[in-house]
Design an enzyme around this catalytic site. Structure first.
Site, mmCIF file in Angstrom:
data_model
loop_
_atom_site.group_PDB
_atom_site.id
_atom_site.type_symbol
_atom_site.label_atom_id
_atom_site.label_comp_id
_atom_site.label_asym_id
_atom_site.label_seq_id
_atom_site.Cartn_x
_atom_site.Cartn_y
_atom_site.Cartn_z
ATOM 1 C CB CYS A 6 -0.981 -0.028 1.172
ATOM 2 S SG CYS A 6 -2.395 1.084 0.915
ATOM 3 C CG HIS B 295 -3.738 -3.360 3.485
ATOM 4 N ND1 HIS B 295 -2.509 -3.024 4.011
ATOM 5 C CD2 HIS B 295 -4.316 -2.192 3.103
ATOM 6 C CE1 HIS B 295 -2.356 -1.707 3.943
ATOM 7 N NE2 HIS B 295 -3.436 -1.181 3.399
#
Length: 532
Positions: free
Chosen positions: A363, A455
């Site tokens: 991310c 994630h």
């Protein structure tokens, strides 16, 4: 039982509210009770995406798993994601509505929330920064859950005796008063001072609030409980309230936390499983402890593997012996880049890439590894150069991406969740995650540098093993991932241990009565009470 409820409060932050809430949920569901967790307002950088695309705290998602129900935005209607010491992004019913200062949010005359997106009218919900205006939304969510489930176990935040915030409290006694919830106060005896904390918590509450506080639960006790009993008897005589249980200290009970730097399942593997490596070598993973680190729980799945040693680092020298370096997610990608450069970690990462040593960006970490960032949303820094390790250009959009994607990587099924404003344009390299037809879905790879917005991808067992085999080969380690490690099974075992704690060490009959019937009548008032 129909629509019963309980608020688990704490003498302090990190007293064990999340663990106790999860444990009660698991104990109840094992008794055949349909139960749901609830936290009115959460402040955390560790979040999760529900099936309907709503962002909630990871702790509430974990508690929903403990209750064996699908998490929803109803379980955490207000989420605050800190962007600095003085401001947070406000996520309302799973969607970001703007940035607000702490002074503006917690009461008084703060400015109206500054919107991030036109999709929601934050000014209508948060005009003047008055937190109490959210009370209606919070109570509606709780009422809907109580109408659907047999019981709702609510988690408080911080301490209910934070008298400076009482007027605008919607997560502790404010919601207990409005919903007529009995309150159980948890104290961490391992910190010391638990009796003073219990008594002081009661004594700083108003008469109305004290009438809802049924009693106490001691957490993290070490030793012979009989030695504690005289103190519990004195506490009862002083407050007129019972202690509903004494939970022993147990290693490896970390769960998805609101914030902190602990790796939850690493404790389980190291201290409980004590599993040796399958191959001849261990694999060392260094996680850069960047500012505003978010979803550091991504590395729990690595730590769950026998023979994988995970540690957080903040010095360039600590990367020298690492077989894999992870740059995790962050709420401040530009600030993280500055920090990496200030500490010499950026140069160390670039040397690693040049030497063909594995690096993984997740991310915000993925964004930092790219060529450049255009940010007029998060930091408003405009054009910022990245580390240039991946052919990626990132533009921050006002709309936040909140999805639960699935795909394929390294020949294995992989699923994850996305929480980011940054939109990545990948201009080269090899796709990291693809669909069934081989078309790129996310991320990229150049040499031994990998990046993804997803994630939770490492929780997919087959993919995690394949990735670790690649890392071991690049690092020259004779490491072999275990063939039977199941992250989901480890998590279930962990949640069952929490349920066992409640079942074996709490007065479950008394807890049941409390959830079903509310606080006992006639509880005495302890002066001085809340200041006027």
């Amino acid at each position: 039982m129909s629509g019963g409820g309980l608020l688990v409060a704490g003498t302090t932050s990190d007293a064990g509210k999340s663990v106790v809430t999860a444990g009660i949920c698991r104990w109840l569901v094992r008794q055949g009770v349909k139960v749901a967790p609830f936290k009115a307002q959460n402040m955390s950088l560790n979040s999760f995406v529900t099936r309907e695309g709503a962002e909630i705290g990871r702790a509430q998602a974990m508690q929903a798993q403990a209750a064996r129900v699908e998490p929803t935005a109803l379980m955490n209607p207000v989420l605050l994601k800190p962007g600095s010491d003085r401001s947070s992004q406000v996520v309302l019913m799973g969607k970001p509505v703007g940035e607000l200062s702490a002074r503006g949010f917690f009461g008084g005359s703060g400015p109206a929330v500054e919107p991030l997106s036109g999709a929601v009218s934050p000014g209508k919900m948060l005009h003047g920064g008055r937190q109490e205006q959210l009370l209606g939304t919070v109570l509606e969510c709780l009422a809907e859950l109580r109408g659907t489930y047999d019981a709702v176990i609510c988690e408080g935040a911080g301490s209910p005796a934070e008298i400076n915030l009482r007027r605008t409290d919607i997560v502790n006694m404010g919601i207990a008063r409005n919903a007529r919830l009995p309150v159980l106060v948890v104290g961490d005896i391992d910190r010391g001072g638990v009796f003073a904390s219990f008594f002081g918590t009661i004594a700083l509450l108003s008469r109305e609030d004290q009438a809802l506080v049924a009693g106490f639960l001691v957490n993290k006790f070490r030793g012979d409980v009989s030695l504690l009993e005289p103190g519990l008897d004195m506490l009862h005589s002083l407050t007129g309230r019972s202690t509903y249980g004494v939970l022993p200290f147990q290693h490896g009970l970390g769960i998805d936390e609101e914030d902190g730097l602990r790796v939850s399942l690493r404790g389980t593997v190291r201290e409980s499983v004590v599993a040796p490596p399958v191959g001849e070598d261990v694999l060392r993973v260094a996680v850069c402890a960047i500012p505003l680190m978010s979803n550091f729980t991504d590395v729990d799945a690595l730590a769950a593997e026998p023979g994988v040693v995970v540690r957080f680092v903040d010095r360039a020298e600590e990367l020298a012996d690492a077989d894999l370096v992870v740059v995790p997610g962050t709420r401040g990608t530009v600030r993280a880049l500055e920090w990496l450069r200030e500490r010499g970690l950026a140069d160390a990462l670039m040397r690693r890439a040049a030497e063909g040593r594995p690096v993984l960006g997740i991310c915000g970490g993925f964004q930092a590894l790219g060529e450049h960032i255009e940010d007029e949303v998060e930091s408003r820094a405009g054009h910022v150069d990245g580390l240039g390790l991946l052919p990626v250009r990132v533009r921050f959009a006002r709309e936040k991406t909140l999805t639960r994607p699935v795909g394929e990587a390294l020949g294995e099924y992989v699923e994850g969740y996305e929480i980011h404003h940054g939109v990545a344009e990948v201009t080269g390299g090899t796709a990291f995650i693809s669909d069934d037809n081989g078309h790129s879905l996310d991320g990229c790879r150049v040499g031994e540098v990998w990046g993804t917005h997803w994630h939770g991808s490492l929780e997919s067992d087959g993919f995690r093993r394949a990735f670790l085999r690649e890392v071991a080969a690049a690092a020259g380690r004779r490491f072999v991932p275990a063939a039977d490690t199941s992250f989901a099974a480890l998590r279930e075992e962990q949640l069952d241990r929490l349920g066992d704690l409640i079942e074996n060490h709490a007065d479950t009959d008394a807890l049941w009565r409390l959830i079903e019937s509310g606080a006992p009548s006639g509880l005495p008032f302890i002066p001085p009470g809340a200041p006027a």
